[in-house]
Structures are given as structure tokens and as C-alpha cells.
Design an enzyme around this catalytic site. Structure first.
Site: not given
Length: 570
Positions: A100, A379, A471-472
Site C-alpha cells: 500500500r 482499481t 470498486g472502492g
């Protein structure tokens, strides 16, 4: 650029890029005997399959596919973003890799706020200050170092070839090029890449060649992780940041390291669930929801019936409340109660608060206290299984579509806008969905909370389902529904992915349902129960693999909500 134009573009592009094309996607899965790669672009899936056929491991194929997506799917595939990888070996060995993005060293808790305490001009999502320190290259390199079989250079080369020789522009990519033509004065470095040499926009079917990106990839091929975080590429990033008044420095880049972490593990109706630990919220929230749902006989309620959707909604509501209150980067939140959140006893207590015929109310002040002792959709995900039965589930992102929409001049790749995933206004949590809780507030070198949910489900110790999606904040719920569709309702992997989906995230207190998939009667019953229903065209683009335990045969499905996804097996 005018803010309204920005928002209009983001909304319009989201719709266009999510339109189902029903090309390879559908309710009949693709089958294979030896190995399979499922991703959001057919060229990248084929690159991964070729690596498998050469004897590469699942991690090798994942690395090659991810680099190929950085060329062919610039809206989400990346070397300028970050993500997570879940690994499960045929021998039962399991681990995860956290790559991340991080906040730059110069970041501060209130860096986006004006004197009125509000975010200045959406600056946490738009512009150079929205960029986090990229993690993708470090993550892929770290995973390969442990589980790779083929030479690193062999895995990066196919992406270089695609960048050097070009590939056909898709309709969504042409749409971005046309938008960029109207806004090229604000994004000059991006225009150099995604407009033609004569300055006009690309059309579908045109050949896109990316020479600067090819050179950057060559440095990564030849020098590994140092080819990105040090040397010429790092110089290009740092000098561009300084010129544009950004925060990332060569020190930020040199200090970045990916992490290997143990997965979070749960069990649902006899199946083991392996997911990503924080700073991803996906694994914890998914397991918490499955634990809650395990106490209901979903099969008897009927697939996507009002009653089953009611139970799903109430499980989502409670897990997302816990997500907001407790989860963040563990390096900055050492006392996160993960053991409690993942426990069956916690789920049982939450389940007792669910009424069978009435919706709960999400309260921004109380979280789940009565029950307890905006992330973007752009994403991409890929699922892989190799000939030896080793599995990889990998999700990575730039945040919004095309991230910050800013290309590093001379390096050819897009930068993320992941800083928007932090809680920008400390202490402000409201009914509109703004979250301001402490665990995910901004701090130097902190990783922002994510909903990415790469997941591997095993049966009797062997990979059974490999699944993930973009998709958040909807990601977790899309993965949840695919798993429930298969385990509870007996759908095959393609049917489970193609089925209509819904989403609830605690705040705002609204259930979003795909407009085309649910009957008016179902919606009416849910509204009578007290659920506020809104519709959207599409949710997620899941990429999944199922391994039949009876004969070992592999079945893959690329969501038809993805414009150019493909399951590629052999």
C-alpha cells in the site's frame, strides 16, 4: 480546471468504463487443466498464461500480468500506485504482501484543510498533493524474491514489449484521451503520453506506443526494485514533484519498503477464508460479515430475495461501522482489536441486534457501541493458479480512474491520488459518509486504509475460490456476495460473478442496488422494512477462479462488467 467539469468527467467516465460488454464474460466459466490467469485486460491475462506455460509460479504470472496491466490498463494497472497480494500454496503455506502507498514524510494531519476547517478544493483527491509514495514495484519484487521461479527480467519484458510496440486503444481509453484533449493545458505531461504525437486524441483501434514507460520498465527489469526507487526513475519523480510543488522526495522513495504479513483467517460453513490484514480493511470486514451471516439459513431464504438481501445489508452495516471505528495502519494503531473483530462471539452479539423484518439505523455518533462489549472505484484485480496448485489473489490501484491523472514527465507512468483515502478532517464523522476517526488520520509514512480484498477460500486445505474486484468501498461487499453466491446458493464461478449486487457501508445509511438486477417487488419489500434504496448501473468487476475438488479442473470467469477482461488458461 473547473471543479464541476472534473466531477462530471469522473462520473461520466465511471459510467462508460463500467458498461457491460458481454464479450467473454457470461454465466459459463472458462475451463483449464493446468493453470489460469484472470485479469481486466486480455493481453495481460495472456502474458500471465504464457509465464505459467514456461513453468513460472503463480507469483511469477502475477508479477508479469501486473506489469502488463500497467501498460494496457492505465486507468488502474500501475507502477505508480500500490496494493496487496494474498498467497496460498499447494502445501498449505500462506502469506500476504502489503505494498500500500505511504504518506510522504512532509505530510501532516490537517494538510488539506483551509481556515474554515474544510478540505480546500478537493485537494486530497485532486492535484499533486494527493499523491502517496508508490508501492507496486516494491511489492511485486518482494513477492517474487520469495516465490518466483523464473528470472525477474523475463517477467518484466512482456510489459516492455507492449509499451515499445504498442497495443490497440480501447473505447474507454479513447474516452480518456478525448477528455484529456479538452484539458491538456492542466495536464501537459499526461497529454504527451495519451494524445497522439500531433496533439489529437486517440480513437478506438489506434496503436498506443509508450516509449518513456518502456524505458522506465527497462530500468526496473535491469535493476529490480532499485530501478524505481533509486537512480534515474527516482530522480525523475523527485524533480517532477519539486517542480509541481508536490511532497515526495528521493528520501521518501528510498525509504519505502513492502511488508510481508500473515493473512487474517476465518471460517465460513467449513471453508477457510484467507484475506488481507490492515491496512486493508477487506479481510477483517469480510470475515466479520461472514461470521454474522453464518447464523442465518441463507439458502432457505432464496438467492437475492428480500430476506437474504436484508441479512446481507445488516451484516454490511455492522462490519463497516467497525471498520470506521477501529481499522487503520497497524504500525500507527498497535491496539486494534482484530482478535475480537474476527471472533465468532463478536459476530454473535452483533447478530442478536438484527431484526428479521426491520432495518437498523446507522448512527454516526454511536457506531456499534450499543452492540459491542469516498474511496474510488477504479482499481483492478487478478487471480492466478499455477500448475502446482499455488494460488495468488492480487488487487492494486491508483485510486480514482487514472489516479491523479498526472504522468511523471519523462517516466511515462501515472501517479496515484491515494492520499484521499485518509480521513482528511479529524473528528468529523457524519451521516453523509464523511469519516474522521483517529485510526486513519494522516501521518508521515502512514499507509492509508483500503477496502481492497484479495481473497482465497480453501476447502480441506487446498485452494477452492480465488477472488477479488475493484470498486472502492464496494469491494468488500462484492467479494462477500460472490462467496455467498457459491457456498450458500450453489452458483458456479461465472454465475456468482455475473449475479446482480448491492452495497451498504454504514454511512450514508443507503443501500445501493444494481438497477438491472433486482425485481421491483424485492425493492418494495426492502423499503417496507425501512431500507433506503438507490440504484446504480454497475458495481465492481470481479475476477475469479474456482478449482473443482472432485477432479482438480480449473474454472475462471472475468466479469462482463469489465470492458476487456479475460480468463486465460491452458
Amino acid at each position: 480546471m473547473n471543479q464541476i467539469i472534473k466531477l462530471s468527467f469522473s462520473f461520466l467516465f465511471l459510467i462508460i468504463s463500467n458498461l457491460p460488454v458481454f464479450a467473454q464474460g457470461g454465466r459459463i466459466p472458462v475451463s483449464a487443466e493446468n493453470g489460469m490467469v484472470v485479469s481486466s485486460h486480455h493481453l495481460a491475462s495472456d502474458v500471465g498464461k504464457d509465464i505459467l506455460k514456461k513453468g513460472g509460479s503463480a507469483v511469477d504470472a502475477s508479477v508479469a500480468t501486473a506489469f502488463a496491466l500497467a501498460v494496457t490498463l492505465p486507468s488502474a494497472g500501475n507502477i505508480g500506485g500500490g496494493g496487496f497480494l494474498v498467497y496460498y500454496g499447494k502445501d498449505g503455506e500462506n502469506t500476504t504482501f502489503n505494498f500500500r502507498e505511504k504518506a510522504p514524510l512532509a505530510a501532516t494531519k490537517r494538510m488539506y484543510l483551509g481556515e474554515d476547517g474544510k478540505v480546500r478544493e478537493n485537494s486530497n483527491h485532486d492535484g499533486i498533493l494527493s499523491v502517496g509514495v508508490p508501492g507496486t514495484v516494491a511489492g511485486l519484487f518482494t513477492a517474487h524474491k520469495k516465490y518466483g521461479k523464473l528470472d525477474w527480467k523475463e517477467l518484466v519484458q512482456p510489459a516492455i514489449d507492449l509499451a515499445d510496440n504498442g497495443f490497440e486503444v480501447s473505447e474507454p481509453l479513447a474516452g480518456f484521451s478525448q477528455w484529456l484533449d479538452r484539458n491538456k493545458s492542466e495536464f501537459p505531461s499526461t497529454a504527451k503520453v495519451f494524445l497522439k504525437p500531433d496533439g489529437t486524441p486517440y480513437e478506438p483501434g489506434d496503436l498506443l506506443i509508450q516509449k518513456d514507460l518502456a524505458e522506465t520498465l527497462k530500468r526496473i527489469r535491469d535493476k529490480g526494485v532499485a530501478g524505481f526507487y533509486q537512480g534515474k526513475t527516482a530522480d525523475l519523480i523527485a524533480s517532477f514533484m519539486k517542480k509541481e510543488n508536490g511532497l515526495i522526495t528521493k528520501k521518501d522513495l528510498k525509504k519505502y519498503k513492502a511488508q510481508e504479513l500473515p493473512p487474517v483467517k476465518g471460517n465460513y460453513r467449513g471453508y477457510d477464508i484467507y484475506g488481507m490484514a490492515p491496512p486493508s480493511s477487506g479481510g477483517v470486514a469480510l470475515i466479520e460479515m461472514l461470521n454474522i451471516l453464518e447464523g442465518f439459513d441463507l439458502r432457505s431464504t432464496g438467492h437475492n430475495s428480500a430476506r437474504s438481501l436484508h441479512y446481507l445489508t445488516e451484516a454490511m452495516r455492522r462490519a463497516y461501522s467497525d471498520r470506521a471505528q477501529f481499522l487503520g495502519d497497524p504500525d500507527f494503531n498497535p491496539k486494534m482489536p482484530l482478535e475480537q473483530l474476527l471472533s465468532k462471539s463478536h459476530a454473535e452479539q452483533l447478530r442478536k441486534t438484527i431484526e428479521h423484518n426491520r432495518a437498523s439505523v446507522s448512527d454516526s455518533a454511536n457506531f456499534n457501541q450499543a452492540h459491542m462489549a469516498y474511496e474510488s472505484t477504479e482499481t483492478t484485480h487478478l487471480s492466478v493458479i499455477d500448475n502446482d496448485g499455488n494460488a495468488v489473489s492480487l488487487t492494486y490501484t491508483l485510486e480514482q480512474s487514472y489516479g491523479s491523472k498526472i504522468v511523471v514527465d519523462g517516466a511515462g507512468f501515472l501517479l496515484n491520488n491515494e492520499m484521499g483515502d485518509f480521513n482528511a478532517i479529524p473528528g468529523c464523522t457524519n451521516s453523509k459518509g464523511r469519516i474522521g476517526t483517529k485510526p486513519n488520520q494522516i501521518a508521515p509514512e502512514k499507509r492509508m486504509l483500503s477496502s481492497m480484498s484479495p481473497t482465497i477460500v480453501t476447502r480441506d486445505g487446498e485452494p477452492y475460490i480465488i477472488i477479488g474486484t475493484p470498486g472502492g468501498r464496494t469491494i468488500i461487499n462484492t467479494v462477500l456476495q460472490v462467496i455467498v453466491n457459491m457456498i450458500d446458493f450453489g452458483l458456479n464461478i461465472a454465475e456468482a460473478i455475473e449475479s446482480p449486487r448491492m452495497h451498504h457501508q454504514w454511512l450514508p445509511d443507503t443501500s445501493y442496488m444494481e438497477s438491472w438486477g433486482f425485481s421491483p417487488d424485492t425493492r418494495e419489500i426492502l423499503e417496507e422494512m425501512g431500507h433506503e434504496i438507490r440504484t446504480r448501473r454497475s458495481q465492481g468487476r470481479a475476477m475469479g477462479i474456482f478449482i473443482d475438488p472432485a477432479n482438480g479442473r480449473i474454472y475462471g470467469a472475468a466479469d462482463s462488467r469489465s470492458f476487456d477482461g479475460k480468463a486465460s488458461g491452458y
